[in-house]
Design a protein around this motif. Structure first.
Motif, short mmCIF file in Angstrom:
data_model
loop_
_atom_site.label_atom_id
_atom_site.label_comp_id
_atom_site.label_asym_id
_atom_site.label_seq_id
_atom_site.Cartn_x
_atom_site.Cartn_y
_atom_site.Cartn_z
N ASP A 5 -24.81 -45.41 8.83
CA ASP A 5 -24.00 -44.35 9.43
C ASP A 5 -24.53 -44.02 10.83
O ASP A 5 -25.75 -43.85 11.01
N ASP A 7 -24.47 -41.43 12.77
CA ASP A 7 -25.19 -40.16 12.96
C ASP A 7 -26.59 -40.21 12.37
O ASP A 7 -27.54 -39.69 12.96
N SER A 294 -24.41 -35.60 9.44
CA SER A 294 -23.23 -36.46 9.47
C SER A 294 -22.10 -35.89 8.63
O SER A 294 -22.34 -35.37 7.53
#
Length: 313
Positions: A5, A7, A294
């Motif tokens: 991911d 983030d 996130s």
């Protein structure tokens, strides 16, 4: 780190840059209370936006050797009685507390429409194995016996936890399966630590992010379960899982624990236990308590809360 991911990748890059400037000492060189304080500070800073309409009340519940602190979460508009999740925080049986997981428990309560009872079980090394497992089992029995006081329906009580807390929840679910007076309806196992007998491929391949090999070795040493006559309560790899309550098992793609969590879900299914396994391939260990990092955390949290809601409806 391809596939992670974006983030979380940015968070990890920042942490690695800071560590290059000021490397952290080995965990063995830091008093456990200081490790706990640092973990609490970090996770609270990453979870500042939990639902505000969840009432929280601190109380005491039975533990294995006297009372332990707990916190009861009551979502807005919940009926009486409601379903109840008895929840155990993660942290390798050494760190973590009611505060590190406060936002996560609030989201579970709000999303499921169920009460959540978070248990602050005793931690190693001051309280080595099986203290935490004894507390988890005693607190769950206490929840059944005091369901009316908690506003809970004793026919709709579940256990849950993340990481080490997932180990505690799975262990309690097995310990209580033959108790006719305390029949658990569900188990919510979020990237659970199963403490396998043999090192899984994901433990071999992944040294972090978030959960490193050094941390896993430190947690294992602090817990001191290996070689104990009742070690099977924590080292769940060979434990018979027949007649366990239905399960929802979550794993994360960038987590050393993912293989043991997946294998545990497969064992439950093979034993005839209704089980759903969800893996979030781009997420990391501990993601549920880093909600501000996130948007993916909120989506995963909603799915876990929906599973709990359906199970305790």
């Amino acid at each position: 780190m391809s596939g992670i991911d974006a983030d979380f990748a940015a968070m990890i890059e920042q942490q690695e840059a800071a560590a290059r400037v000021q490397p952290a000492p080995p965990l063995d060189a830091i008093p456990p209370d200081m490790v706990r304080a640092g973990y609490r500070m970090q996770r609270q800073a990453q979870d500042q936006n939990a639902p505000k309409d969840v009432e929280a009340r601190d109380l005491k519940v039975a533990g294995g050797a006297g009372e332990v602190p707990a916190r009861l979460y009551r979502p807005a508009g919940v009926g009486d009685p409601s379903g109840l999740l008895v929840y155990f925080h993660g942290g390798g049986f050494v760190i973590g507390d009611l505060e590190t997981h406060d936002g996560h428990c609030r989201r579970l309560a709000a999303g499921s429409g169920c009460r959540v009872l978070a248990v602050d079980y005793r931690l190693a090394p001051e309280h080595p194995f099986p203290a935490g497992h004894d507390d988890a089992l005693a607190a769950t029995k206490w929840a059944f016996d005091h369901a009316a006081d908690l506003g809970a329906d004793p026919r709709r009580i579940a256990v849950g936890g993340d990481s080490a807390g997932g180990n505690l929840a799975a262990s309690v679910a097995l310990d209580l399966r033959d108790d006719p007076q305390r029949k658990l309806a569900f188990q919510l196992l979020l990237y659970p630590g199963i403490w396998p007998d043999e090192e899984t491929q994901s433990r071999k391949d992944l040294d972090g992010p978030v959960l490193t090999r050094a941390a896993l070795e430190w947690f294992d040493k602090m817990l001191a379960a290996t070689g104990h006559p009742h070690a099977h309560r924590a080292l769940l790899a060979k434990r018979d899982v027949e007649n366990a309550p239905p399960a929802f098992v979550v794993t994360a793609g960038f987590d050393p624990l993912k293989d043991e969590g997946r294998e545990y879900a497969e064992r439950l299914s093979a034993a005839g236990v209704p089980t759903k396994h969800v893996e979030y391939p781009s997420l990391v260990h501990d993601f549920y308590i880093m909600a501000d990092v996130s948007p993916a955390v909120a989506a995963a949290g909603e799915e876990a809360a929906a599973a709990l809601k359906a199970a305790l409806a």
